[in-house]
Design an enzyme around this catalytic site. Sequence first.
Site, PDB file in Angstrom:
ATOM      1  N   PRO A 237       0.738  -1.081   0.119  1.00 16.75           N
ATOM      2  CA  PRO A 237      -0.034  -0.101   0.088  1.00 16.75           C
ATOM      3  C   PRO A 237       0.823   1.169   0.168  1.00 16.75           C
ATOM      4  O   PRO A 237       1.855   1.331   0.689  1.00 16.75           O
ATOM      5  CB  PRO A 237      -0.837   0.026   1.335  1.00 16.75           C
ATOM      6  CG  PRO A 237      -0.025  -0.901   2.208  1.00 16.75           C
ATOM      7  CD  PRO A 237       0.793  -1.799   1.306  1.00 16.75           C
TER       8      PRO A 237
ATOM      9  N   CYS B 150       3.667   2.694   8.690  1.00 16.26           N
ATOM     10  CA  CYS B 150       3.659   4.071   8.065  1.00 16.26           C
ATOM     11  C   CYS B 150       4.711   4.955   8.783  1.00 16.26           C
ATOM     12  O   CYS B 150       4.289   5.258   9.963  1.00 16.26           O
ATOM     13  CB  CYS B 150       2.383   4.668   7.664  1.00 16.26           C
ATOM     14  SG  CYS B 150       2.803   6.367   6.997  1.00 16.26           S
TER      15      CYS B 150
ATOM     16  N   ASN C 185       9.426  -7.235   3.147  1.00 17.15           N
ATOM     17  CA  ASN C 185       9.066  -6.044   2.479  1.00 17.15           C
ATOM     18  C   ASN C 185      10.456  -5.039   2.578  1.00 17.15           C
ATOM     19  O   ASN C 185      11.096  -5.038   3.606  1.00 17.15           O
ATOM     20  CB  ASN C 185       7.939  -5.254   2.737  1.00 17.15           C
ATOM     21  CG  ASN C 185       7.836  -3.880   2.308  1.00 17.15           C
ATOM     22  OD1 ASN C 185       7.435  -2.794   2.722  1.00 17.15           O
ATOM     23  ND2 ASN C 185       7.821  -3.693   0.981  1.00 17.15           N
ATOM     24  N   GLY C 186      10.754  -4.290   1.521  1.00 20.77           N
ATOM     25  CA  GLY C 186      12.041  -3.281   1.714  1.00 20.77           C
ATOM     26  C   GLY C 186      12.878  -3.667   0.768  1.00 20.77           C
ATOM     27  O   GLY C 186      13.709  -4.569   0.674  1.00 20.77           O
ATOM     28  N   ASP C 187      13.275  -2.557  -0.117  1.00 21.90           N
ATOM     29  CA  ASP C 187      14.257  -2.751  -1.035  1.00 21.90           C
ATOM     30  C   ASP C 187      14.512  -3.935  -2.303  1.00 21.90           C
ATOM     31  O   ASP C 187      15.434  -4.137  -2.804  1.00 21.90           O
ATOM     32  CB  ASP C 187      15.814  -2.781  -0.521  1.00 21.90           C
ATOM     33  CG  ASP C 187      16.009  -1.450   0.269  1.00 21.90           C
ATOM     34  OD1 ASP C 187      15.197  -0.426  -0.054  1.00 21.90           O
ATOM     35  OD2 ASP C 187      17.109  -1.355   1.134  1.00 21.90           O
TER      36      ASP C 187
ATOM     37  N   GLY D 199       7.103  -2.364  -3.219  1.00 23.18           N
ATOM     38  CA  GLY D 199       6.336  -0.879  -3.135  1.00 23.18           C
ATOM     39  C   GLY D 199       6.915  -0.004  -4.198  1.00 23.18           C
ATOM     40  O   GLY D 199       6.571   0.104  -5.434  1.00 23.18           O
ATOM     41  N   ARG D 200       7.958   0.758  -3.887  1.00 23.39           N
ATOM     42  CA  ARG D 200       8.504   2.054  -4.766  1.00 23.39           C
ATOM     43  C   ARG D 200       9.026   1.243  -6.216  1.00 23.39           C
ATOM     44  O   ARG D 200       8.853   1.995  -7.175  1.00 23.39           O
ATOM     45  CB  ARG D 200       9.534   2.612  -4.017  1.00 23.39           C
ATOM     46  CG  ARG D 200       8.959   3.423  -3.101  1.00 23.39           C
ATOM     47  CD  ARG D 200       9.966   4.311  -2.073  1.00 23.39           C
ATOM     48  NE  ARG D 200      10.795   3.213  -1.218  1.00 23.39           N
ATOM     49  CZ  ARG D 200      11.978   3.553  -0.697  1.00 23.39           C
ATOM     50  NH1 ARG D 200      12.497   4.617  -0.600  1.00 23.39           N
ATOM     51  NH2 ARG D 200      12.636   2.567  -0.112  1.00 23.39           N
TER      52      ARG D 200
END
Length: 326
Positions: free
Chosen positions: A19, A103, A204-206, A228-229
Amino acid sequence: MPSLQIGSYQLPNCLVLAPMAGVTDRPFRQLCKQMGAGMAVSEMISSNSLLWGSEKTKRRANHTGEIEPRSVQIAGADPKLMAEAAKHNVDNGAQIVDINMGCPAKKVCNVMAGSALLKDEDLVKQILDAVVSAVDVPVTLKIRTGWNKEQRNAINIAQIAEQAGVQALSIHGRTRACAYKGDAEYDTIAAVKASVKNIPVIANGDIRTPEKAKFVLEYTKADGIMVGRAAQGRPWIFREIWHYLQTGELLPEPSVFEVRDILLNHMDNLYEFYGEYTGVRMARKHLSWYSKGQPHAALFRDTVNRVESAPEQMRLTHEFFDKIAA
């Protein structure tokens, strides 16, 4: 490669779109699902019921025609309000309720929501118990590794979540204090996975490449990964990761024409979803992500970001990609 099971929902694979505020609206969620994401989580919806009638919140909760399961993320710090928010969203079509405790944004943490909750394990327990007992759909939780490096308490939070009946846990490999700086670490995610028995853990992350996805899955023993990004301007990353996990082979990059067509279709869906005025404005950030790294992209962005009409935005985008192809 196994797929993910969340409650009664068997996902087609183990890849989840994270999200992201202002990004994971229905057009983008739908696109990522079509490009290989097994699940996509909505933008965060406040537990403040005064906001539910707003146009913005109603749009965030709009799932018309979306590939199931429909996962909606809620945020807040009051157990009773969070339970009501969960019920409200399930009544409006949510099939999975995700709770935001990850968040790092100041405006969220300042009201003690998001990752600020990680500092108060008793309150975490109260919120999870309240939400799980309020709805009869799976409840999932998104966290970080802790509030700061000295207070990495993700293992405790994961055990509280498992006892509360949470059906899946996503962990971003940074603390609240790290925000998005530095590199994500995966040792805490691995430790969390080892500490819970019956709850799928999503790392999650990188995670920006198929190779990194495979490494993180193997290193942490996680059940799934959340991107995500890295999906901004590259929704086909899910297709690439899934192919690599299954075959060990890298798919070729999409052609300029395919990228152009994916983007034009995405823009069309934004105009339809938001109306022309807002749709044109929402498309601008996607245009900058899709054009990143292409020749003359800065000049293109400078020009396309000034136009106000959908047909003109489409025309300039078409021209830009046709020039690259030529």
